[in-house]
Scaffold this active site. Structure first.
Site, PDB file in Angstrom:
ATOM      1  N   HIS A 175      10.285   5.530 -24.039  1.00 31.17           N
ATOM      2  CA  HIS A 175       9.465   6.060 -22.933  1.00 31.17           C
ATOM      3  C   HIS A 175       9.608   5.242 -21.659  1.00 31.17           C
ATOM      4  O   HIS A 175       8.775   5.317 -20.774  1.00 31.17           O
ATOM      5  CB  HIS A 175       7.987   6.158 -23.358  1.00 31.17           C
ATOM      6  CG  HIS A 175       7.770   7.131 -24.467  1.00 31.17           C
ATOM      7  ND1 HIS A 175       6.624   7.199 -25.203  1.00 31.17           N
ATOM      8  CD2 HIS A 175       8.594   8.089 -24.976  1.00 31.17           C
ATOM      9  CE1 HIS A 175       6.739   8.163 -26.120  1.00 31.17           C
ATOM     10  NE2 HIS A 175       7.927   8.717 -26.000  1.00 31.17           N
ATOM     11  N   CYS A 192       8.771   4.753  -0.552  1.00 34.77           N
ATOM     12  CA  CYS A 192      10.078   4.101  -0.619  1.00 34.77           C
ATOM     13  C   CYS A 192      10.536   3.737   0.797  1.00 34.77           C
ATOM     14  O   CYS A 192      10.546   4.612   1.695  1.00 34.77           O
ATOM     15  CB  CYS A 192      11.078   5.083  -1.255  1.00 34.77           C
ATOM     16  SG  CYS A 192      12.776   4.544  -1.160  1.00 34.77           S
TER      17      CYS A 192
HETATM   18  N1  APR Z   1      -3.141  -2.086 -36.403  1.00 38.26           N
HETATM   19  C1  APR Z   1      -2.793  -0.886 -36.965  1.00 38.26           C
HETATM   20  N2  APR Z   1      -2.927   0.302 -36.328  1.00 38.26           N
HETATM   21  C2  APR Z   1      -3.446   0.278 -35.081  1.00 38.26           C
HETATM   22  C3  APR Z   1      -3.841  -0.929 -34.437  1.00 38.26           C
HETATM   23  C4  APR Z   1      -3.664  -2.141 -35.158  1.00 38.26           C
HETATM   24  N3  APR Z   1      -4.003  -3.340 -34.624  1.00 38.26           N
HETATM   25  N4  APR Z   1      -4.326  -0.607 -33.197  1.00 38.26           N
HETATM   26  C5  APR Z   1      -4.254   0.742 -33.088  1.00 38.26           C
HETATM   27  N5  APR Z   1      -3.722   1.267 -34.210  1.00 38.26           N
HETATM   28  C6  APR Z   1      -3.382   2.684 -34.471  1.00 38.26           C
HETATM   29  C7  APR Z   1      -4.441   3.686 -34.047  1.00 38.26           C
HETATM   30  O1  APR Z   1      -5.320   3.961 -35.109  1.00 38.26           O
HETATM   31  C8  APR Z   1      -3.600   4.905 -33.662  1.00 38.26           C
HETATM   32  O2  APR Z   1      -3.523   5.834 -34.727  1.00 38.26           O
HETATM   33  O3  APR Z   1      -2.260   2.952 -33.658  1.00 38.26           O
HETATM   34  C9  APR Z   1      -2.192   4.347 -33.389  1.00 38.26           C
HETATM   35  C10 APR Z   1      -1.753   4.545 -31.959  1.00 38.26           C
HETATM   36  O4  APR Z   1      -1.586   5.936 -31.761  1.00 38.26           O
HETATM   37  P1  APR Z   1      -1.579   6.504 -30.257  1.00 38.26           P
HETATM   38  O5  APR Z   1      -2.730   5.934 -29.517  1.00 38.26           O
HETATM   39  O6  APR Z   1      -1.449   7.993 -30.350  1.00 38.26           O
HETATM   40  O7  APR Z   1      -0.270   5.867 -29.594  1.00 38.26           O
HETATM   41  P2  APR Z   1       1.231   6.324 -29.796  1.00 38.26           P
HETATM   42  O8  APR Z   1       1.450   6.938 -31.134  1.00 38.26           O
HETATM   43  O9  APR Z   1       2.069   5.185 -29.414  1.00 38.26           O
HETATM   44  O10 APR Z   1       1.365   7.483 -28.676  1.00 38.26           O
HETATM   45  C11 APR Z   1       2.663   8.003 -28.450  1.00 38.26           C
HETATM   46  O11 APR Z   1       1.793   9.230 -26.549  1.00 38.26           O
HETATM   47  O12 APR Z   1       0.517   9.331 -24.638  1.00 38.26           O
HETATM   48  C12 APR Z   1       1.787   9.168 -25.122  1.00 38.26           C
HETATM   49  O13 APR Z   1       3.488   8.052 -23.979  1.00 38.26           O
HETATM   50  C13 APR Z   1       2.342   7.822 -24.724  1.00 38.26           C
HETATM   51  O14 APR Z   1       3.889   6.450 -25.955  1.00 38.26           O
HETATM   52  C14 APR Z   1       2.673   7.159 -26.053  1.00 38.26           C
HETATM   53  C15 APR Z   1       2.802   8.335 -26.985  1.00 38.26           C
END
Ligand code: APR
Length: 239
Positions: A116, A143
């Site tokens: 990303h 810019c």
């Molecule tokens: N240990 C384990 N799990 C964790 C921890 C931790 N310390 N902290 C958070 N989590 C889990 C949460 O429970 C959640 O299910 O990590 C997960 C993160 O999920 P999202 O918030 O959906 O993030 P992500 O999957 O990276 O999102 C993907 O969505 O909005 C877009 O571009 C953005 O890259 C992002 C993409």
């Protein structure tokens, strides 16, 4: 369970880790979809889109100035450092990340696919010319070269992902025999497709996520409710 993960890592010829925002919550950065996540306070459609960049530029710029400053005030956590150490020990071949914080590289990880993009890079939305973080943070939002709007080098909803990062991630997914997901809700494609592609090409699938994901039932090993740092630290003890 951590012993099992350590055994699989040692037996693996090609292991891949894919991280999501949960990897950086221990660095103090919010994730997106857990109860305290960014998207519970902000609507991504109002902020993380080209439409917002072009037509709600004040709100867009303030939001990403705040995210960039938060990132500059934070640092990689123990989990990032353990993954970099596993790469040095030959236990981990590639990290695929959805995160834009650059913490894997800052912790010493050499082989990282930034699906990303990077919040640390600032460029012009029109001519692509690089601008400085200072310029973006102090509000000069145009810019100097063409007058276009400045924006972070991340993939906004609806934009294409960086070709090279995608290709690297696809090759690593196809080649791996162990695919470990750390801290992702697995709700955003194409990242959410890689775990099943790895599984279908014969790899073992491990999911470490505090909340349940839709792929948990396909995984060979899950750590429900566990914290990434605890799992990586525990696993490290058996290596
Ligand atoms: N240990 C384990 N799990 C964790 C921890 C931790 N310390 N902290 C958070 N989590 C889990 C949460 O429970 C959640 O299910 O990590 C997960 C993160 O999920 P999202 O918030 O959906 O993030 P992500 O999957 O990276 O999102 C993907 O969505 O909005 C877009 O571009 C953005 O890259 C992002 C993409």
């Amino acid at each position: 369970m951590s012993r099992q993960l350590a055994e699989w890592l040692q037996a693996s010829n090609y292991s891949v880790v894919m991280t999501g925002a949960g990897m950086s919550t221990d660095s103090g950065l919010p994730d997106f979809r857990s109860s305290s996540g960014l998207w519970s306070n902000y609507d991504p459609k109002q902020l993380a889109t080209v439409e917002a960049l072009e037509h709600q530029n004040d709100a867009f710029t303030k939001f990403y100035q705040w995210r960039l400053q938060s990132l500059l005030d934070a640092s990689p956590n123990k989990g990032h450092k353990i993954l970099a150490q596993w790469e040095q020990q030959g236990l981990l071949k590639q990290v695929i990340t959805q995160n834009v914080d650059g913490f894997h590289q800052a912790a010493g990880q050499q082989h990282v696919s930034d699906l990303h993009g990077s919040l640390r890079e600032i460029n012009c939305h029109i001519c692509g010319r690089q601008a400085s973080q200072e310029d973006f943070l102090n509000g000069s939002s145009h810019c100097p070269n063409c007058g276009g709007k400045l924006r972070p080098g991340i993939v906004l909803f609806g934009e294409m992902l960086p070709e090279q990062a995608i290709q690297q991630a696809q090759e690593a997914t196809a080649a791996c025999d162990l695919f470990i997901v750390l801290g992702s809700s697995l709700q955003v494609a194409p990242a959410s497709l890689f775990p099943m592609e790895a599984k279908e090409s014969g790899a073992r699938l491990v999911i470490v996520n505090q909340e349940e994901t839709e792929l948990d039932s396909w995984a060979d090993l899950t750590f429900p409710g566990a914290s990434i740092q605890n799992v990586l630290t525990e696993t490290n003890r058996y290596l």
